[in-house]
Design a protein around this motif. Structure first.
Motif, PDB file in Angstrom:
ATOM      1  N   VAL A   1      29.365  36.523 -24.567  1.00 35.38           N
ATOM      2  CA  VAL A   1      29.201  35.475 -25.579  1.00 35.38           C
ATOM      3  C   VAL A   1      29.596  34.118 -25.006  1.00 35.38           C
ATOM      4  O   VAL A   1      28.919  33.108 -25.235  1.00 35.38           O
ATOM      5  CB  VAL A   1      30.033  35.814 -26.848  1.00 35.38           C
ATOM      6  CG1 VAL A   1      30.045  34.639 -27.829  1.00 35.38           C
ATOM      7  CG2 VAL A   1      29.485  37.071 -27.524  1.00 35.38           C
TER       8      VAL A   1
ATOM      9  N   HIS B   1      26.968  32.752 -22.810  1.00 35.77           N
ATOM     10  CA  HIS B   1      25.805  32.364 -23.612  1.00 35.77           C
ATOM     11  C   HIS B   1      26.058  31.045 -24.347  1.00 35.77           C
ATOM     12  O   HIS B   1      25.159  30.210 -24.486  1.00 35.77           O
ATOM     13  CB  HIS B   1      25.546  33.501 -24.600  1.00 35.77           C
ATOM     14  CG  HIS B   1      24.358  33.348 -25.483  1.00 35.77           C
ATOM     15  ND1 HIS B   1      23.255  32.588 -25.157  1.00 35.77           N
ATOM     16  CD2 HIS B   1      24.102  33.883 -26.707  1.00 35.77           C
ATOM     17  CE1 HIS B   1      22.379  32.655 -26.158  1.00 35.77           C
ATOM     18  NE2 HIS B   1      22.868  33.421 -27.096  1.00 35.77           N
ATOM     19  N   THR B   2      27.299  30.849 -24.833  1.00 36.58           N
ATOM     20  CA  THR B   2      27.552  29.761 -25.787  1.00 36.58           C
ATOM     21  C   THR B   2      28.491  28.672 -25.276  1.00 36.58           C
ATOM     22  O   THR B   2      28.506  27.578 -25.846  1.00 36.58           O
ATOM     23  CB  THR B   2      28.210  30.311 -27.069  1.00 36.58           C
ATOM     24  OG1 THR B   2      29.496  30.859 -26.719  1.00 36.58           O
ATOM     25  CG2 THR B   2      27.354  31.367 -27.722  1.00 36.58           C
TER      26      THR B   2
ATOM     27  N   ARG C   1      28.777  37.447 -34.326  1.00 35.01           N
ATOM     28  CA  ARG C   1      27.349  37.590 -34.659  1.00 35.01           C
ATOM     29  C   ARG C   1      26.485  37.498 -33.410  1.00 35.01           C
ATOM     30  O   ARG C   1      25.382  38.037 -33.371  1.00 35.01           O
ATOM     31  CB  ARG C   1      26.920  36.503 -35.654  1.00 35.01           C
ATOM     32  CG  ARG C   1      27.608  36.609 -37.006  1.00 35.01           C
ATOM     33  CD  ARG C   1      26.833  35.837 -38.081  1.00 35.01           C
ATOM     34  NE  ARG C   1      27.632  35.595 -39.273  1.00 35.01           N
ATOM     35  CZ  ARG C   1      27.944  36.520 -40.173  1.00 35.01           C
ATOM     36  NH1 ARG C   1      27.530  37.768 -40.027  1.00 35.01           N
ATOM     37  NH2 ARG C   1      28.672  36.216 -41.234  1.00 35.01           N
ATOM     38  N   LEU C   2      26.983  36.805 -32.393  1.00 31.65           N
ATOM     39  CA  LEU C   2      26.196  36.633 -31.165  1.00 31.65           C
ATOM     40  C   LEU C   2      26.467  37.749 -30.158  1.00 31.65           C
ATOM     41  O   LEU C   2      25.917  37.721 -29.058  1.00 31.65           O
ATOM     42  CB  LEU C   2      26.500  35.273 -30.542  1.00 31.65           C
ATOM     43  CG  LEU C   2      25.933  34.089 -31.338  1.00 31.65           C
ATOM     44  CD1 LEU C   2      26.502  32.772 -30.829  1.00 31.65           C
ATOM     45  CD2 LEU C   2      24.403  34.076 -31.244  1.00 31.65           C
TER      46      LEU C   2
ATOM     47  N   PRO D   1      23.045  39.635 -29.277  1.00 31.47           N
ATOM     48  CA  PRO D   1      22.124  38.735 -28.572  1.00 31.47           C
ATOM     49  C   PRO D   1      22.645  38.331 -27.190  1.00 31.47           C
ATOM     50  O   PRO D   1      21.866  38.234 -26.233  1.00 31.47           O
ATOM     51  CB  PRO D   1      22.027  37.516 -29.500  1.00 31.47           C
ATOM     52  CG  PRO D   1      22.402  38.024 -30.857  1.00 31.47           C
ATOM     53  CD  PRO D   1      23.332  39.178 -30.647  1.00 31.47           C
ATOM     54  N   ALA D   2      23.952  38.096 -27.081  1.00 34.68           N
ATOM     55  CA  ALA D   2      24.506  37.672 -25.784  1.00 34.68           C
ATOM     56  C   ALA D   2      24.396  38.791 -24.758  1.00 34.68           C
ATOM     57  O   ALA D   2      24.054  38.551 -23.600  1.00 34.68           O
ATOM     58  CB  ALA D   2      25.964  37.237 -25.961  1.00 34.68           C
TER      59      ALA D   2
END
Lengths: 448, 448
Positions: B265, B268-269, B318-319, B322-323
């Motif tokens: 995560v 990714h973020t 929540r990610l 997706p991550a």
């Protein structure tokens, strides 16, 4: 429902049964095992009683009964209110009351593994000793078994917030009619592997299998509850308050008593209840602040933060049925409607009481819409009482409700099931019953 | 599991089907309906697609398929994670996505009556417009259908306090393989009349009947939630904190991410997560005061009473998937263990990752013990990933857990069901399946 497949030869059956388990044949003892607590439900004469002490006893009884086509009525403490544990002519009554051990309590995982015959109150006390809480609280909890609670999916006051018995059953061990042992569920809180046989057994009233062990969910005890009692001059205002209360929050308890029940309790206890009130509500929650506005239609409101004083407020509700029972024979009903229709349902009950000239006191779990209209009658008015009872069921159905919220169909309400369930549903239930019990020996003709 | 009874004559079947409902045969369209979101689950080639617009369309499809012995795979939005909606060779894919109406919302009784194809997010928004709340919140809620949520008994974050999808289903309309329409349950909160067919259909993954309508329970929205994020230097400390938190109260949400997931995560973020942490927990409740002591083992704790800021804290969780998906192909698992065994389970997952040289990030609903170990792999390592996946399931079972907490068995995990359920349980499930679907046309070979 198919009939048992094989003809019964009682002597041969009893000889084989007695070789496997201790069998009681004394008619005086059998008589004590003939009925549960449901008035006006038919009861037959049992052939024999088996007091099972182990899973093996249960399996041997069922295997032998299956081989001989003998019906088996399973019984916990006999506190049922729908005749589900009433004997059938020529049946074996299979009592699981002696299988009453608490196998283990896992304090960290908050689960209890118990035999089916343990009393709800015994489990609750054992959980409390560990700082934990078994939430389901049927009025019978001091004297009813966990197995019976599961077989009827018993409710109570706490289920408004915490759920009914079935919401606390994680896994079951049960014995099939064949004598095979079935294990359902897991000790985890979530599980979607395969069909939910646990939930199918919950509420099946002894028709699918004999529940012998359960893994139950325990909870952290809730914080101390404050209690509010509100008297309303009419049922309609009390019904409106139920809706408003549930829009303001989810109380841990929301109970109702009508005028007739208030009068019976006051007559019994002289506790000083307002006899002019049309209904009273009792609400419990950590804080009552949210409900002040919802109860503004009440004539009189009392509240306390003291749990012991709150218990005294609740005493009136707990005495509702005993107080009505002092006035005559009683026939207790168990309908449920969507909560906004409580006042409509109670109006209909009152109209039925007036039409038949009967006293009917209604109390119940208002928050769930689950009401117990209780018909008080003399022995010679049994037919009238039964007719009124039937009309109460019809009224609940006409309001989109159910003929039983927490007591079960048993033998008392089987004639009414066709009014609630369509032929497709009933045929499917019969096929599921046959999948469990192809010889139709388990509580045949009941519940489905 | 019995095989379909009749031989298939595809041309005759399609001619009859097309006379009853619009049928799609375009292979490009069929390909889009071949799979759900489960990696490595087998998918066959469908014969045809029916996009049902009505209960009559569903009934006609099932009646025709039954007559010809053609398998039917029912499909909502295709967001399933176990291959339960993957096509079977020669099947009809029956999409219910177009049956997406909200029939009514009863604001006072707090119920919604919906068609099965409505999206969870659409229902949730419509409930919110009425000041109400539909609680079940699978991660897919924006794009998954209520029918699919019911068929898998979908969970989510809120179910720790408020219960899973099945706890919110009051009544169902479903179509049997014969084309008969079945109606289960009532709109009341409690109901014990007959067997609980509603709960039996919940989680049955399209094997028993096709769910077409549901009456769902809505709730009063909860008060604003405060949010806490706690970073722990080890998984063990985080696992201990989960136990301590649940002894202190029942948070509305209690989620976990391990070091691998945190790193994915953060990569990714760049949101500033502590990459040295072994795990983080996210807790939500009205008040967090009770949890301070339970989180004393944490290296760093942040908390907020602001719901929007809390939503930002939750963004990391929540990610998580997706991550991880950005790092390669992923195989998402869905085990559950008793919450005190979370750390043990995660140790075993890490040992499996090390042994196979795979990246496995684990996150999930710690409060329920429901974990999603997610294997990241390259296409050529699919066999290795699958072997690790199988070992994760075995590890969950060895800890008394389940191989699926909320995603279902589908086609992905059918080989593992025999490791969890005994032959008695499986035979009984097969007999129940036959009671609903004697021709074995509904998702044959799946889920049971």
């Amino acid at each position: 429902m198919t009939e048992p497949l094989t003809a019964v030869d009682p002597a041969a059956f009893l000889a084989e049964l007695a070789s496997a388990v201790p069998v009681v044949l004394d008619p005086h003892v059998l008589m004590a095992y003939q009925r549960d607590q449901a008035a006006l439900a038919e009861a037959g004469t049992p052939l024999a009683l088996v007091r099972a002490r182990s899973v093996d006893d249960v399996a041997a009884t069922l295997r032998t009964a299956s081989a001989h086509g003998v019906p088996v009525v399973t019984r916990g403490a006999g506190t049922g209110l729908a005749g589900g544990a009433n004997a059938i002519d020529g049946c074996v009554v299979l009592s699981t009351a002696a299988m009453d051990g608490i196998i283990s309590i896992d304090k960290v995982a908050r689960t209890a593994t118990v035999q089916c015959g343990v009393l709800n109150g015994t489990l609750s006390a054992a959980a409390a000793d560990q700082g934990l809480w078994y939430a389901p609280d049927p009025a019978s909890k001091a004297v009813s078994t966990i197995g019976g609670n599961i077989a009827t999916n018993a409710g109570g006051g706490c289920c408004l917030r915490y759920g009914v018995t079935g919401d606390h059953v994680l896994a079951l061990t049960a014995v099939l009619a064949s004598g095979e042992v079935l294990r359902t569920g897991t000790a985890t809180r979530k599980n979607v592997a395969g069909l939910d046989l646990t939930r199918l057994l919950v509420g099946s009233e002894g028709t699918l299998a004999v529940i012998v062990e359960a893994v139950l969910r325990l909870r952290v005890p809730p914080p101390p509850q404050a209690t509010l009692v509100a008297f309303f001059d009419s049922l309609r205002k009390a019904g409106d308050a139920v809706v408003a209360i549930e829009q303001a929050g989810t109380p841990s308890l929301l109970e109702l008593m009508d005028r007739t029940t208030i009068a019976a309790v006051e007559e019994h206890t002289r506790m000083g209840l307002d006899l002019t009130a049309g209904a009273l509500l009792i609400v419990q929650d950590e804080s009552l602040d949210a409900y002040a506005d919802a109860c503004r239609g009440a004539g009189f409101v009392a509240q306390t933060d003291d749990p012991e004083e709150g218990e005294q407020f609740l005493a009136a509700r707990r005495l509702a049925l005993p107080a009505l029972e002092r006035k005559g024979l009683t026939l207790l009903d168990d309908v449920a409607v969507p909560p906004p229709l409580i006042a409509d349902m109670m109006d209909r009950v009152q109209a039925i009481a007036d039409r038949y000239g009967l006293v009917i006191g209604t109390f119940g779990h208002a928050g769930d819409g689950n009401l117990h209209p209780t018909i008080v009658f003399d022995r010679e008015a049994a037919d009238t009482a039964r007719a009124a009872f039937d009309e109460i069921l019809a009224a609940a159905l006409s309001l989109g409700g159910t003929i039983t919220g927490e007591h079960g169909i048993g033998s008392l309400k089987t004639p009414h099931l066709a009014d609630m369930l369509g032929p497709t549903e009933r045929a499917l239930m019969a096929r599921i019953k046959a999948a469990f019990d192809p010889g139709n020996i388990l509580n045949p003709g009941r519940a489905l």
